[in-house]
Design a protein around this motif. Sequence first.
Motif: not given
Ligand code: TYD
Length: 328
Positions: A84-86, A187-189, A193-195, A204-208, A211-215, A275-277, A279-281
Amino acid sequence: MAQRVIVTGGAGFIGSNFIRCIINKYPHYKVINIDKLSYSGNLENLRDIKSDNYQFIKADIKNYALMQHLVDEGDIVVNFAAESHVDNSINEPEVFIENNVLGTHSILEAARRKKAKLFIQISTDEVYGSLGFDSKSSTEKDLLNPSSPYSASKAAAEMVCMGNIRTFNQPIIITRSSNNFGPYQFPEKVMPLFITNLIGEKKVPLYGTGKNVRDWIHVSDNCEAIDFIIHNGQPGEVYNIGGGNELQNLDLTKSILSCLGADESSIKYVEDRKGHDLRYSLDCSKIKSMGWNPKHSFDSALNETVQWYKQNSWWWEPLKNIEGRRTS
Ligand code: TYD
Ligand code: NAD
């Protein structure tokens, strides 16, 4: 005879919450959990389940002969079992094709041959691929356009289901949900993971750019929706299930920081995911027109989730050190 519900992947995050939901709502149903207990499968997620109508079987859904033996005529099969983990799919795509595509084919065929009453394929909003900030939300009719080995494997599993719907008229329903959060999430998601990092006073490691959006949808709202679809959905149909809480990762992170009394100095910006998507909506008008709506408000559900991880370190602490998994 009591209705039997086979839940694959029931020792994982959503599957275990779903089993609890079904046992509470339908104590007379017989619930059979088939899980191979991969790194994210954990029987501690079900420690509180005491029902005599619940049974756990350690098995791999890829084992077709065994699946044929386990599924009976009239069963409802809910297929959560998957990698389940990208991020893992970027490192090890073949595991995703094996479990998510071949595994789905195996349990689906067992359900078809044994004349299961209904097969629910648990899929994801990620099959629609990346949307722009201003694009319209995805409807069930949109083309699948996956961008990671994970979402490609989930889209492929859906295609296998679609083939069986058309060719064999097999009673199959596909659900595509948005990002779930709540208790018992490995705690990989991003959310657990952040909590758990912040509880442990780590950054907490924030990617890029963040600005990426999740619902975000609370896991119990998704479980209620799956139950609703089992009892009210049309075989052959696809249903989007979203929480209606679109958030940029940076805003999500700020909310988590605030729940834990931390500030932005706890954010560490790290290299972006490949390949970081963006936005999902999801457009959820189809399921909403049938009468389902999410019950949780995002802010209070997030706060409850943070409290759960604070109070249940016994559950996640051992998982923070599992070899070969990035959990901090
Ligand atoms: P994730 O929980 O892996 O779910 P998904 O990729 O299936 O949406 O990631 C949610 C969002 O958080 C995604 O845009 C990637 C980002 N992210 C971080 O910024 N840092 C991290 O350590 C992880 C695991 C995800
Ligand atoms: P998870 O990783 O927590 O749980 C997956 C479970 O499946 C684990 O218990 C694992 O042991 C089991 N499993 C994996 N391969 C198996 C196999 N071959 N045979 C038997 N068991 C196997 O994942 P989750 O977050 O609970 O996701 C469950 C399902 O929901 C997946 O299909 C996923 O694609 C889908 N989904 C998840 C989200 C989300 O936000 N977590 C969103 C949309 C869809």
